[in-house]
Structure formats: structure tokens, C-alpha cells
Motif scaffolding. Structure first.
Motif, PDB file in Angstrom:
ATOM      1  N   TYR A   1     105.027  -9.330  80.207  1.00  0.00           N
ATOM      2  CA  TYR A   1     103.938  -9.540  79.323  1.00  0.00           C
ATOM      3  C   TYR A   1     104.609 -11.173  78.918  1.00  0.00           C
TER       4      TYR A   1
ATOM      5  N   PHE B   1     104.359 -14.729  76.493  1.00  0.00           N
ATOM      6  CA  PHE B   1     103.718 -15.500  75.314  1.00  0.00           C
ATOM      7  C   PHE B   1     104.185 -16.789  74.979  1.00  0.00           C
TER       8      PHE B   1
ATOM      9  N   TYR C   1     104.950 -19.162  71.670  1.00  0.00           N
ATOM     10  CA  TYR C   1     105.167 -19.186  70.138  1.00  0.00           C
ATOM     11  C   TYR C   1     105.202 -20.676  69.841  1.00  0.00           C
TER      12      TYR C   1
ATOM     13  N   THR D   1     108.410 -10.480  77.968  1.00  0.00           N
ATOM     14  CA  THR D   1     109.056  -9.105  77.229  1.00  0.00           C
ATOM     15  C   THR D   1     108.970  -8.298  78.809  1.00  0.00           C
TER      16      THR D   1
ATOM     17  N   GLY E   1     107.815  -5.820  80.320  1.00  0.00           N
ATOM     18  CA  GLY E   1     106.767  -4.930  80.670  1.00  0.00           C
ATOM     19  C   GLY E   1     106.748  -3.748  79.643  1.00  0.00           C
TER      20      GLY E   1
ATOM     21  N   GLN F   1     109.468  -1.480  76.821  1.00  0.00           N
ATOM     22  CA  GLN F   1     110.743  -2.089  76.352  1.00  0.00           C
ATOM     23  C   GLN F   1     110.359  -2.607  74.754  1.00  0.00           C
ATOM     24  N   GLY F   2     109.235  -1.943  74.227  1.00  0.00           N
ATOM     25  CA  GLY F   2     109.053  -1.958  72.807  1.00  0.00           C
ATOM     26  C   GLY F   2     108.793  -3.617  72.690  1.00  0.00           C
ATOM     27  N   GLY F   3     109.004  -4.081  71.675  1.00  0.00           N
ATOM     28  CA  GLY F   3     108.786  -5.705  71.631  1.00  0.00           C
ATOM     29  C   GLY F   3     109.928  -6.589  71.866  1.00  0.00           C
ATOM     30  N   LYS F   4     110.882  -6.041  72.533  1.00  0.00           N
ATOM     31  CA  LYS F   4     111.852  -7.225  73.127  1.00  0.00           C
ATOM     32  C   LYS F   4     111.278  -8.520  73.725  1.00  0.00           C
ATOM     33  N   LEU F   5     111.768  -9.372  73.266  1.00  0.00           N
ATOM     34  CA  LEU F   5     111.089 -10.842  73.671  1.00  0.00           C
ATOM     35  C   LEU F   5     112.597 -11.640  74.162  1.00  0.00           C
TER      36      LEU F   5
ATOM     37  N   PHE G   1     113.284 -15.475  75.014  1.00  0.00           N
ATOM     38  CA  PHE G   1     112.673 -16.878  74.721  1.00  0.00           C
ATOM     39  C   PHE G   1     113.376 -17.935  75.849  1.00  0.00           C
ATOM     40  N   GLY G   2     112.369 -18.825  75.906  1.00  0.00           N
ATOM     41  CA  GLY G   2     113.324 -20.060  76.898  1.00  0.00           C
ATOM     42  C   GLY G   2     113.687 -20.897  75.581  1.00  0.00           C
TER      43      GLY G   2
END
Lengths: 115, 114
Positions: free
Chosen positions: A32, A34, A36, A94, A96, A99-103, A105-106
Motif C-alpha cells: 500500500y 501513501f 504524507y 506499508t 501489504g 502488517q498492521g499500520g507499519k509504514l 518512509f522515504g
């Protein structure tokens, strides 16, 4: 392991010009994606997300991003920027489902809009 | 709706001193995250809580960092003793069970270790 690369650390642009902030990711599983945004002296805010369905997703303030699976990219675009778009933009992935909400980041891209 | 609240906003300490950060998530959000953001970098996850249980603390340096979320609401992150390399912004975020991928971030605590 998943990783995210934002290809430009700083993007200066004039007001009303178009802009593209580039993001590439690496992953061996479905992800997934995102974007921000972090305005000066504020916390990160979700701008838009891709979970499934249409590969083109839009935000309420005119940004859009397109998920390109073959190129593993999720570039952010806006056809005409405003001074108020000046901020730091972070692409995140994240790994897939499950994995809960683990993000992950770049490094961030600083967009600076000049009059 | 109140957002994620963090305190303090800024903290300056000498190395080897302890420090603690506090976070109150959005009401009803069961998942709470602590991230560290180094200068010029994106946030990196330190620990994730589902209610009061730490479900992912693989990136937490456990020799000096600790965290707790005793009643499944607010949370505290502690560093003892602090090192120069701990200077960073510590971010707290929360999300609901229905929207695990929509995280709401607090303004962060900027820590400077001298």
C-alpha cells in the motif's frame, strides 16, 4: 526488505507551475502506498493513499498520484501549485496486508513554491 | 476532534541524562506508534502498540529506550541515558482499528542532546 526512495531532496518551483515529486519503492510483496505532507511546525498529515482499485488517486487540494506497479513508482503531481503548498512531502509504503499500520518512509522532498 | 497531543515540544538535555516524552492519541484510536525522525530523513518506526500490547518493537534500542502504554491510551517513551546521537524529533501517531493505514501524527518533540 521494503524501502522507499524519493529521488529529489528539494524541488523549487514558481507559483502556478506544475510539479512532480518522484517516489520509487522496492518490495517483493504487494504494498500500500501513501503520501504524507508536513507543513512548517506541524505534524505529518495524510495527503493521499493507494490501497487497491484505480491506480490514480487524488487529494482534496488538487494533488494526484499514480501507482505504477511495473516501474514500482508512486509519483505525486499537481498541475498548478500555490504558495501554500510549500512543505515537506514524504512517500511511504506499508508491506501489504497483515502488517498492521507499519509504514516505511522515504527521506522526504522539500517543495518550495516561489511567487 | 482533538488531535494527537505530545509534550514537551522541545527538550534540551546533557548527554547521559534521562528524558521522557508523553503522547495522548486521538480518542478511540487503539493503535499508537512512536517514530524517530533524524534531520533530513523520514520518520522511522520505533515501536507500535495495539491497545496496551507492544506488537512491534524490533527497531527500539532496548538498551537505553523503553516505552509503556499501561492503560491502552496515553504512552510514554523514555531514554536513559541519552547520547548525542539521540538528537532527533520524536513523533507519536495513532490510528483506528478500521483505518490502520491512516495514521494521525502529533507535532513531535524535538530533542537536543548536548
Amino acid at each position: 526488505a521494503q524501502s522507499v526512495t524519493q529521488l529529489d531532496s528539494q524541488v523549487p518551483v514558481f507559483e502556478e507551475a506544475p510539479v512532480e515529486l518522484r517516489c520509487n519503492y522496492s518490495s517483493s510483496v504487494s504494498v500500500y502506498l501513501f503520501w504524507y505532507v508536513q507543513y512548517p511546525n506541524q505534524g505529518l498529515q495524510l495527503l493521499l493513499k493507494y490501497l487497491s482499485g484505480s491506480t490514480l488517486v487524488e487529494s482534496i487540494n488538487g494533488f494526484e498520484a499514480e501507482f505504477n506497479k511495473s516501474q514500482t513508482s508512486f509519483h505525486l503531481r499537481k498541475p498548478s501549485v500555490h504558495i501554500s503548498d510549500t512543505a515537506e512531502y514524504f512517500c511511504a509504503v506499508t508491506p501489504g496486508i497483515g502488517q498492521g499500520g507499519k509504514l516505511i518512509f522515504g527521506q522526504g522532498t522539500e517543495l518550495s513554491v516561489k511567487p | 476532534e482533538a488531535g494527537v497531543v505530545q509534550s514537551p515540544r522541545y527538550k534540551i538535555i546533557e548527554k547521559k541524562q534521562p528524558v521522557a516524552f508523553w503522547c495522548n492519541p486521538i480518542s478511540g484510536h487503539n493503535t499508537l506508534y512512536w517514530y524517530r525522525q533524524n534531520l533530513g530523513q523520514g520518520p522511522e518506526l520505533l515501536i507500535r502498540y495495539e491497545n496496551e500490547e507492544a506488537v512491534d518493537d524490533s527497531q527500539l534500542p532496548k538498551d537505553r529506550f523503553s516505552a509503556e502504554r499501561l492503560k491502552g491510551v496515553d504512552s510514554t517513551l523514555k531514554i536513559q541515558p541519552a547520547e548525542l546521537g539521540d538528537s532527533a524529533v520524536y513523533l507519536c501517531a495513532s490510528s483506528s482499528r478500521d483505518s490502520a493505514y491512516e495514521q494521525y501524527f502529533g507535532p513531535g518533540t524535538r530533542l537536543t542532546v548536548t
